[in-house]
Every structure is written in C-alpha cells, then in structure tokens.
Design a protein around this motif. Structure first.
Motif, PDB file in Angstrom:
ATOM      1  N   THR A   1       0.828  -1.199   0.000  1.00 50.11           N
ATOM      2  CA  THR A   1       0.000   0.000   0.000  1.00 50.11           C
ATOM      3  C   THR A   1       0.864   1.251   0.000  1.00 50.11           C
ATOM      4  OG1 THR A   1      -0.091  -0.149   2.418  1.00 50.11           O
ATOM      5  CG2 THR A   1      -1.918  -1.122   1.181  1.00 50.11           C
ATOM      6  N   ALA A   2       0.291   2.330  -0.508  1.00 51.57           N
ATOM      7  CA  ALA A   2       1.003   3.609  -0.529  1.00 51.57           C
ATOM      8  C   ALA A   2       1.312   4.072   0.891  1.00 51.57           C
ATOM      9  CB  ALA A   2       0.150   4.653  -1.247  1.00 51.57           C
ATOM     10  N   HIS A   3       2.457   4.699   1.049  1.00 48.79           N
ATOM     11  CA  HIS A   3       2.902   5.272   2.334  1.00 48.79           C
ATOM     12  C   HIS A   3       3.051   4.214   3.428  1.00 48.79           C
ATOM     13  CE1 HIS A   3       2.326   9.039   0.329  1.00 48.79           C
ATOM     14  NE2 HIS A   3       1.038   8.810   0.175  1.00 48.79           N
ATOM     15  N   ASN A   4       3.252   2.992   2.998  1.00 41.38           N
ATOM     16  CA  ASN A   4       3.614   1.940   3.946  1.00 41.38           C
ATOM     17  C   ASN A   4       4.941   2.327   4.592  1.00 41.38           C
ATOM     18  OD1 ASN A   4       5.136  -0.546   4.709  1.00 41.38           O
ATOM     19  ND2 ASN A   4       3.276  -1.572   4.057  1.00 41.38           N
ATOM     20  N   VAL A   5       5.071   2.067   5.868  1.00 32.47           N
ATOM     21  CA  VAL A   5       6.278   2.479   6.587  1.00 32.47           C
ATOM     22  C   VAL A   5       7.540   1.871   5.969  1.00 32.47           C
ATOM     23  CG1 VAL A   5       6.159   0.588   8.293  1.00 32.47           C
ATOM     24  CG2 VAL A   5       7.305   2.745   8.886  1.00 32.47           C
ATOM     25  N   ILE A   6       7.415   0.680   5.379  1.00 33.33           N
ATOM     26  CA  ILE A   6       8.576   0.016   4.765  1.00 33.33           C
ATOM     27  C   ILE A   6       9.098   0.829   3.586  1.00 33.33           C
ATOM     28  CG2 ILE A   6       9.374  -2.055   3.560  1.00 33.33           C
ATOM     29  CD1 ILE A   6       7.196  -3.594   5.191  1.00 33.33           C
ATOM     30  N   PHE A   7       8.194   1.238   2.698  1.00 33.76           N
ATOM     31  CA  PHE A   7       8.604   2.016   1.524  1.00 33.76           C
ATOM     32  C   PHE A   7       8.980   3.446   1.918  1.00 33.76           C
ATOM     33  CE2 PHE A   7       5.300  -0.917  -0.463  1.00 33.76           C
ATOM     34  CZ  PHE A   7       6.235  -1.882  -0.767  1.00 33.76           C
ATOM     35  N   GLU A   8       8.249   3.989   2.877  1.00 35.68           N
ATOM     36  CA  GLU A   8       8.502   5.353   3.324  1.00 35.68           C
ATOM     37  C   GLU A   8       9.928   5.491   3.874  1.00 35.68           C
ATOM     38  OE1 GLU A   8       6.316   7.074   6.819  1.00 35.68           O
ATOM     39  OE2 GLU A   8       5.268   8.118   5.190  1.00 35.68           O
ATOM     40  N   LYS A   9      10.319   4.541   4.733  1.00 36.42           N
ATOM     41  CA  LYS A   9      11.645   4.596   5.338  1.00 36.42           C
ATOM     42  C   LYS A   9      12.736   4.243   4.329  1.00 36.42           C
ATOM     43  CE  LYS A   9      10.406   5.909   9.397  1.00 36.42           C
ATOM     44  NZ  LYS A   9      10.777   7.262   9.871  1.00 36.42           N
ATOM     45  N   GLN A  10      12.452   3.308   3.434  1.00 42.07           N
ATOM     46  CA  GLN A  10      13.442   2.960   2.406  1.00 42.07           C
ATOM     47  C   GLN A  10      13.711   4.157   1.503  1.00 42.07           C
ATOM     48  OE1 GLN A  10      16.168   1.195   0.869  1.00 42.07           O
ATOM     49  NE2 GLN A  10      14.977  -0.669   1.150  1.00 42.07           N
ATOM     50  N   ALA A  11      12.659   4.858   1.097  1.00 36.97           N
ATOM     51  CA  ALA A  11      12.827   6.044   0.252  1.00 36.97           C
ATOM     52  C   ALA A  11      13.652   7.102   0.977  1.00 36.97           C
ATOM     53  CB  ALA A  11      11.461   6.608  -0.134  1.00 36.97           C
ATOM     54  N   GLU A  12      13.386   7.269   2.256  1.00 37.47           N
ATOM     55  CA  GLU A  12      14.109   8.238   3.077  1.00 37.47           C
ATOM     56  C   GLU A  12      15.593   7.883   3.179  1.00 37.47           C
ATOM     57  OE1 GLU A  12      14.114   9.287   7.818  1.00 37.47           O
ATOM     58  OE2 GLU A  12      12.158   8.989   6.854  1.00 37.47           O
ATOM     59  N   LEU A  13      15.882   6.608   3.408  1.00 38.09           N
ATOM     60  CA  LEU A  13      17.271   6.176   3.556  1.00 38.09           C
ATOM     61  C   LEU A  13      18.041   6.301   2.244  1.00 38.09           C
ATOM     62  CD1 LEU A  13      16.792   3.046   5.863  1.00 38.09           C
ATOM     63  CD2 LEU A  13      17.736   5.283   6.494  1.00 38.09           C
ATOM     64  N   LEU A  14      17.400   5.959   1.131  1.00 34.42           N
ATOM     65  CA  LEU A  14      18.065   6.086  -0.168  1.00 34.42           C
ATOM     66  C   LEU A  14      18.408   7.542  -0.466  1.00 34.42           C
ATOM     67  CD1 LEU A  14      16.007   3.541  -2.306  1.00 34.42           C
ATOM     68  CD2 LEU A  14      18.414   3.348  -1.673  1.00 34.42           C
ATOM     69  N   CYS A  15      17.493   8.447  -0.121  1.00 33.00           N
ATOM     70  CA  CYS A  15      17.759   9.869  -0.340  1.00 33.00           C
ATOM     71  C   CYS A  15      18.931  10.337   0.523  1.00 33.00           C
ATOM     72  CB  CYS A  15      16.512  10.698  -0.028  1.00 33.00           C
ATOM     73  SG  CYS A  15      15.272  10.645  -1.338  1.00 33.00           S
ATOM     74  N   ARG A  16      18.954   9.935   1.792  1.00 32.06           N
ATOM     75  CA  ARG A  16      20.052  10.318   2.681  1.00 32.06           C
ATOM     76  C   ARG A  16      21.382   9.803   2.139  1.00 32.06           C
ATOM     77  NH1 ARG A  16      17.978   8.606   8.708  1.00 32.06           N
ATOM     78  NH2 ARG A  16      16.025   9.791   8.746  1.00 32.06           N
ATOM     79  N   TYR A  17      21.353   8.549   1.701  1.00 27.83           N
ATOM     80  CA  TYR A  17      22.590   7.924   1.239  1.00 27.83           C
ATOM     81  C   TYR A  17      23.145   8.666   0.021  1.00 27.83           C
ATOM     82  CZ  TYR A  17      25.898   4.378  -0.372  1.00 27.83           C
ATOM     83  OH  TYR A  17      27.036   3.737  -0.760  1.00 27.83           O
ATOM     84  N   TRP A  18      22.313   8.849  -1.001  1.00 27.63           N
ATOM     85  CA  TRP A  18      22.811   9.426  -2.251  1.00 27.63           C
ATOM     86  C   TRP A  18      23.056  10.931  -2.155  1.00 27.63           C
ATOM     87  CZ3 TRP A  18      25.357   6.643  -5.310  1.00 27.63           C
ATOM     88  CH2 TRP A  18      25.021   5.309  -5.529  1.00 27.63           C
ATOM     89  N   LYS A  19      22.530  11.551  -1.133  1.00 19.29           N
ATOM     90  CA  LYS A  19      22.852  12.965  -0.923  1.00 19.29           C
ATOM     91  C   LYS A  19      24.303  13.121  -0.501  1.00 19.29           C
ATOM     92  CE  LYS A  19      20.953  17.147   1.185  1.00 19.29           C
ATOM     93  NZ  LYS A  19      19.871  17.698   2.038  1.00 19.29           N
ATOM     94  N   ASN A  20      24.843  12.089   0.148  1.00 18.08           N
ATOM     95  CA  ASN A  20      26.195  12.160   0.697  1.00 18.08           C
ATOM     96  C   ASN A  20      27.219  11.275  -0.013  1.00 18.08           C
ATOM     97  OD1 ASN A  20      25.933  13.798   3.402  1.00 18.08           O
ATOM     98  ND2 ASN A  20      24.150  12.457   3.332  1.00 18.08           N
ATOM     99  N   GLU A  21      26.756  10.309  -0.795  1.00 18.90           N
ATOM    100  CA  GLU A  21      27.664   9.317  -1.373  1.00 18.90           C
ATOM    101  C   GLU A  21      27.735   9.441  -2.895  1.00 18.90           C
ATOM    102  OE1 GLU A  21      29.384   6.995   0.332  1.00 18.90           O
ATOM    103  OE2 GLU A  21      28.488   7.137   2.328  1.00 18.90           O
ATOM    104  N   ASP A  22      28.861   8.999  -3.431  1.00 20.69           N
ATOM    105  CA  ASP A  22      29.052   9.005  -4.884  1.00 20.69           C
ATOM    106  C   ASP A  22      29.368   7.619  -5.432  1.00 20.69           C
ATOM    107  OD1 ASP A  22      28.570  11.727  -5.332  1.00 20.69           O
ATOM    108  OD2 ASP A  22      30.603  12.234  -4.684  1.00 20.69           O
ATOM    109  N   GLU A  23      29.208   6.605  -4.603  1.00 20.45           N
ATOM    110  CA  GLU A  23      29.361   5.229  -5.056  1.00 20.45           C
ATOM    111  C   GLU A  23      28.650   4.302  -4.081  1.00 20.45           C
ATOM    112  OE1 GLU A  23      33.294   3.502  -4.859  1.00 20.45           O
ATOM    113  OE2 GLU A  23      33.899   4.934  -3.319  1.00 20.45           O
ATOM    114  N   LEU A  24      28.479   3.065  -4.487  1.00 24.11           N
ATOM    115  CA  LEU A  24      27.800   2.082  -3.659  1.00 24.11           C
ATOM    116  C   LEU A  24      28.781   1.396  -2.719  1.00 24.11           C
ATOM    117  CD1 LEU A  24      25.586   0.418  -6.381  1.00 24.11           C
ATOM    118  CD2 LEU A  24      24.687   1.480  -4.319  1.00 24.11           C
ATOM    119  N   VAL A  25      28.420   1.327  -1.459  1.00 21.48           N
ATOM    120  CA  VAL A  25      29.214   0.514  -0.556  1.00 21.48           C
ATOM    121  C   VAL A  25      28.990  -0.955  -0.888  1.00 21.48           C
ATOM    122  CG1 VAL A  25      27.421   0.495   1.237  1.00 21.48           C
ATOM    123  CG2 VAL A  25      29.802   0.045   1.853  1.00 21.48           C
TER     124      VAL A  25
END
Length: 321
Positions: free
Chosen positions: A134-158
């Motif tokens: 479902t939309a705005h499920n906590v699983i997708f909501e938090k995953q989207a948030e973490l991906l944004c945080r990661y790529w805001k600061n990183e330039d490659e994949l760990v």
C-alpha cells in the motif's frame, strides 16, 4: 506533475523503451499484461517516468553523470513509486505464469519469501525485484528516506545490494515493518528455477510458479536437437521472435567469471575505497564476491563478517528510525 493513480498498478521499467527491449524482456512484459486481471501495467522508461515520480535533483544529476547506474536508479524509482501509489513492482525480467491473485494487491506488503536460506543479507526473506503493498507503507517510506540520505552524501555504492541492506535495517528496527514481513506467506516454488531450465526441452511454461525471475543477458540455445527449448516456448507463447541466433556457449560463461573476478580485485585494491570504507569491508567484500556461489562454512563466515561491516557503515544514515 505526478499523475493521479486510482487503482492498484503493476509497475515495471525498461529505460530505453519497451519497443527497444530484448526478446526476454518483451516476453515478460507481455506475460504481465496477459495475467494482470483488471490491473493496468505501466511500463516506465526515460521519457515518461517523471510523470509518475519526482526525485531530488541531486539524484537526477548523479544519474546523468553516471554516478548512479540505471540499475540503482531503478531501485530508487521503484521504492518512490510504491511509497507514492502502492501497487506491485515487477522487474522487467519477471515472467508471470498465471493470473495474479487479488490477494497480492490487498496486502500491506508483499514480496517473494522462500524457505531457501542463503548467504545474502536478505536470506531469501524478501526480493527487491518483486515488491508490492500500500502507498505510504512504513517500509517504503523509510526505504525512500534512507536512499535519499545515502545518495545525498555518497558518490558510489558501498554494496551492490544497497536496498537489501536498508530493508534489513528497517525490518530489524521497526516493529510494524517486521510484523508485515512476518505476514508474507512463503512462496510456493523457486523463483529462479525457470531461468536455470531455459535451454532444456522437457519443460513446459506451465511447470513453473506464478512468478519467475529471468535474465535477459544470459545466452540461451535457440534449438536443441530440433526440439523446442523452454526459451522458445516462452517466446512462442508471447508471440515474440528472437532472430539473434545466439547459441549458449560455456566459454562465454567462463570469460564472464574471469572478468568479474578481475573487477572485484580492482575494487579491492582501490585506495579511495580502502580509505573510505576501511580495509575490513574491502577484504571481506573480495572474499564474499569470490565465494558467492559457494555454500560452505567458509563462504558463510566471510559473508557474515562482510555484512556486519556494511551494516555498521550504513548505520550513519539510519539514526532513529
């Protein structure tokens, strides 16, 4: 401007456009439409994805520069789509063998969970290539948030399986997310078996479970002693022609393995990565890559050590979930 979606959608993506997709992908998309029930199938590509999802400019710019590969850009898109609209994401190499049950679309969270323990951080309890809910499920909501945080600061994949690591953290840190994962029933069958049998002639398409993960990059024998291979049967069922005449060759497989080993070794000796991630991640990462097809105790040991170090590194982006 994002489009309004009023019913559960089956989402998939081929960046270059469906008409330019290889035969395996075209067959998979055909199978999605054939077995979608009343659910629309939306095929995203480079020309239309912005109609449905708006991503931060720093992510778009990093994708344009090649910092974020199309594979991992697809990860970001799928998570943001599911967070915004819900529905079912199927990788463009998912073959759908029969009509999808309405129960799949009614669940708060859905994925393929198999009772086949492996060394990966997901341990086959979820699959990033097949996700729903479902939309705005906590699983997708938090995953989207973490991906944004990661790529805001990183330039490659760990690590290549970044979203699997973030899923692991989410399921372990958020009780609601863990409950929804627990409610996912075990998948009936092996989602990878069809790909393993593509060059054989004794199997029918109907012999496999509802969802199968294929690989469009694998060379497949187009004929076998004048009998139809499973690959040919899939194409015939989809009305798609493969005129490449490419024949499976073991030598190609070995060459790919050698190239892969060299790539992993170059990553291991990369001084910038050693400075950034530490020698431990580099060392255990190399061992894990080289032993990824092994199921021995040694392989499990290196995999676990590597995963713990990657999770520790990613902890900086998780904070208080």
């Amino acid at each position: 401007m994002k489009k309004e979606i009023t019913q559960s959608v089956i989402w998939t993506m081929w960046w270059q456009g469906e008409s330019n997709a290889p035969p395996t992908v075209k067959a998979c998309i055909h199978s999605m439409r054939k077995n979608s029930g009343n659910h629309p199938v939306i095929v995203l590509d480079q020309s239309n994805y912005k109609k449905y999802v708006a991503l931060p400019q720093y992510i778009e710019k990093k994708r344009e520069k090649g910092v974020i590969s199309l594979t991992h850009f697809s990860d970001i898109i799928r998570i943001n789509l599911l967070n915004a609209y819900g529905g079912l994401w199927l990788d463009s190499t998912i073959y759908v063998n029969r009509q999808i049950s309405e129960e799949v679309f009614e669940k708060n969270f859905y994925t393929v969970k198999m009772n086949m323990p492996n060394k990966g951080v997901s341990n086959n309890q979820w699959c990033g290539f097949l996700l729903g809910g479902t939309a705005h499920n906590v699983i997708f909501e938090k995953q989207a948030e973490l991906l944004c945080r990661y790529w805001k600061n990183e330039d490659e994949l760990v690590d290549y399986l970044l979203i699997d690591y973030f899923f692991y953290i989410i399921f372990n840190e958020i009780k609601q997310a863990n409950r929804e994962l627990d409610e996912v029933t075990e998948y009936a069958g092996n989602v990878l078996k069809m790909q393993e049998k593509m060059a054989e002639t004794t199997y029918e398409v109907s012999d496999f479970p509802i969802f199968s993960k294929l690989n469009w990059k694998s060379s497949v024998e187009l004929s076998n002693n004048r009998k139809l291979t499973l690959y040919q049967k899939i194409l015939l069922d989809s009305g798609i022609v493969d005129d490449s005449q490419e024949v499976y060759c073991k030598d190609k497989k070995y060459k790919r393995k050698i190239k892969s080993a060299l790539r992993h070794f170059r990553k291991f000796i990369d001084k910038k990565r050693i400075k950034k991630y530490g020698f431990g991640i580099q060392f255990y990462g190399l061992a894990n890559d080289l032993l990824r097809t092994s199921n021995g105790k040694c392989a499990y040991f290196f995999a676990k050590q590597y995963q713990n170090l990657v999770l520790k590194y990613l902890g900086r982006y998780c904070g208080a979930l």
